[in-house]
Scaffold this active site. Structure first.
Site, PDB file in Angstrom:
ATOM      1  CB  ALA A   7      -0.908   0.006   1.230  1.00  0.00           C
ATOM      2  CE  LYS A   8       5.462   5.079  -0.593  1.00  0.00           C
ATOM      3  NZ  LYS A   8       6.711   4.390  -0.240  1.00  0.00           N
TER       4      LYS A   8
END
Ligand code: NAD
Length: 431
Positions: free
Chosen positions: A120-121
């Site tokens: 994720a980011k």
């Protein structure tokens, strides 16, 4: 009938073709490994689209009484192997394409070192240097609250990235905890040590860079104690990696940062240079070194080059000039795909970001485990476990590269994509 899983719907409708940017680079990388995935290739479409994309409006009161709106993102690329995990970037150039690509590279990195996370980011399109401390805190808290519906200690765990730090993680942890009604230290990593952070986290990425560098040097018969190093970026990653290589006897002959480039044939005094940077903010003005023009940095005679600053620094034009036999990617995405091909042809060994800078997320994993168990390890234990994981992961990637005669980047993608898609295959599709 056409198999819907195999249909090449690689362009999410919310990104136009001319906005593909870094996400387009990532898609090319996946295409390159697909022939090596065997039976699992039937699931490859899973990797070509993020699982979940959240775009949020972040309105805040500015100090002058006005209201400003910022655009924020949190992208969960894949959660087949565990919760989402990846940093939060505050930068004026943040785009959805960039956050999508960075989230996907986190899936690859986490699978490559086999920590039980997906990828994720997050990010906000903002220049945080233009905000007061109060504005920065209000923006961080509102953003955390907006993405609070998808993050959590067992759902998605943010961490620091460009322009975010321990203090911002402390605000994120507090905001999430206030909304939940219970202190949740495990919702973010990279926190201050006094708030459930881990010893060794600050040095972890540089230590990982050093560890894989030493392993690779052994494979190609390079003596690290005799090696000459050039390092771009002398911050958290580059500074620590340079220090560890110098302690192992290597000569750091050139360093470049945002303030300029310096050269010293006999080897720079790294501890003194670190102290200079801590005092003055840059290598500029360091005595005992010759100043060189920035472009000449790429011509420096050296054995190991460590890009540890920004994306896309090694490109088609300077890739031909680099003298190093080995490049260790401390930064994320420092080499363009065209430069990658040139370096491969020239027999320059590139240790790719998705394995070389995975030390940071590995110790983030240790932090999360310590938070869950409320039992904290010593720095020696953390470093020993980090080195073991990095060595084992690198050995696996090296083997795959040798077996398939591919670059270490493609090998890392093969190892990681297989792990992710194997989990996908075991879980099957819901419903
Ligand atoms: P940092 O802010 O501590 O250091 C960045 C360094 O880059 C500084 O020395 C700065 O002067 C230099 N720099 C900035 N602009 C430059 C320019 N135009 N030319 C040359 N040098 C320039 O950041 P960091 O944490 O060391 O991160 C560096 C890179 O490593 C980033 O790509 C980051 O995403 C990546 N990374 C960091 C971690 C981590 O744990 N910190 C983990 C994985 C990847």
């Amino acid at each position: 009938m056409t198999n819907p899983i195999a249909m090449p719907h690689v362009l999410p409708s919310y990104l136009k073709a001319d906005q593909l940017g870094p996400w387009g680079v990532y898609l090319q990388q996946v295409d390159r490994v697909t022939p090596y995935l065997g039976e699992l290739a039937k699931w490859v479409e899973t990797l070509k689209r993020p699982k979940r994309v959240l775009i949020v409006d972040v309105p805040i009161h500015m100090d002058d009484g006005s209201v400003a709106h910022f655009e924020g993102y949190r992208v969960q690329h894949n959660t087949s192997r565990g919760p989402g995990k990846g940093g939060v970037r505050f930068h004026q150039d943040v785009t959805l394409s960039e956050v999508m690509a960075l989230s996907a590279w986190m899936s690859i990195k986490n699978a490559a070192v086999n920590v039980p996370y997906g990828g994720a980011k997050g990010g906000i399109r903002v220049d945080p240097k233009q905000l007061s401390r109060g504005e920065l805190e209000r923006m961080t808290r509102r953003y955390t609250s907006e993405i609070g519906i998808i993050i959590g200690p067992s759902k998605d765990i943010p961490a620091p990235d460009v322009n975010t730090n321990e203090q911002i993680m402390a605000w994120m942890m507090d905001t999430y905890s206030m909304n939940e009604g219970a202190t949740a230290t495990g919702v973010v990593t990279g926190k201050p040590v006094g708030l459930g952070g881990s010893l060794g986290r600050r040095d972890a990425t540089g230590r990982g860079v050093f560890t894989v560098g030493v392993e690779a040097a052994r494979h190609i018969g390079m003596d690290v104690s005799q090696a000459r190093l050039a390092v771009q970026g002398f911050g958290n990653v580059g500074g620590v990696a340079a220090r560890l290589f110098a302690e192992a006897g290597a000569r750091v002959v050139a360093v470049q940062d945002h303030g300029g480039s310096i050269y010293q044939e006999a080897g720079l005094d790294v501890p003194t240079l670190l102290a200079h940077v801590a005092r003055h903010g840059s290598v500029a003005g360091f005595e005992g070194a010759e100043v060189i023009v920035n472009d000449a940095f790429w011509d420096v005679d050296c054995d190991i080059l460590i890009p540890a600053a920004l994306e896309q620094q090694i490109n088609e034009s300077n890739a031909k000039r680099i003298k190093a036999r080995m490049i260790i990617e401390g930064a994320n995405g420092p080499t363009t795909p065209q430069a990658d091909d040139i370096l491969h042809e020239r027999n320059v060994l590139v240790l790719p970001d998705v394995i070389a800078n995975a030390g940071g997320v590995t110790v983030s994993y240790f932090e999360w485990v310590q938070d869950f168990s409320s039992f904290f390890w010593t720095e020696d234990e953390i470093n020993a476990r980090l080195v073991k994981i990095m060595r084992e992961a690198f050995a696996g990637v090296w083997q795959v590269a040798s077996d398939n005669k591919v670059s270490l980047r493609t090998a890392t993608f093969i190892v990681a994509c297989k792990r992710i898609l194997h989990a996908r295959d075991l879980r099957g599709l819901y419903p």
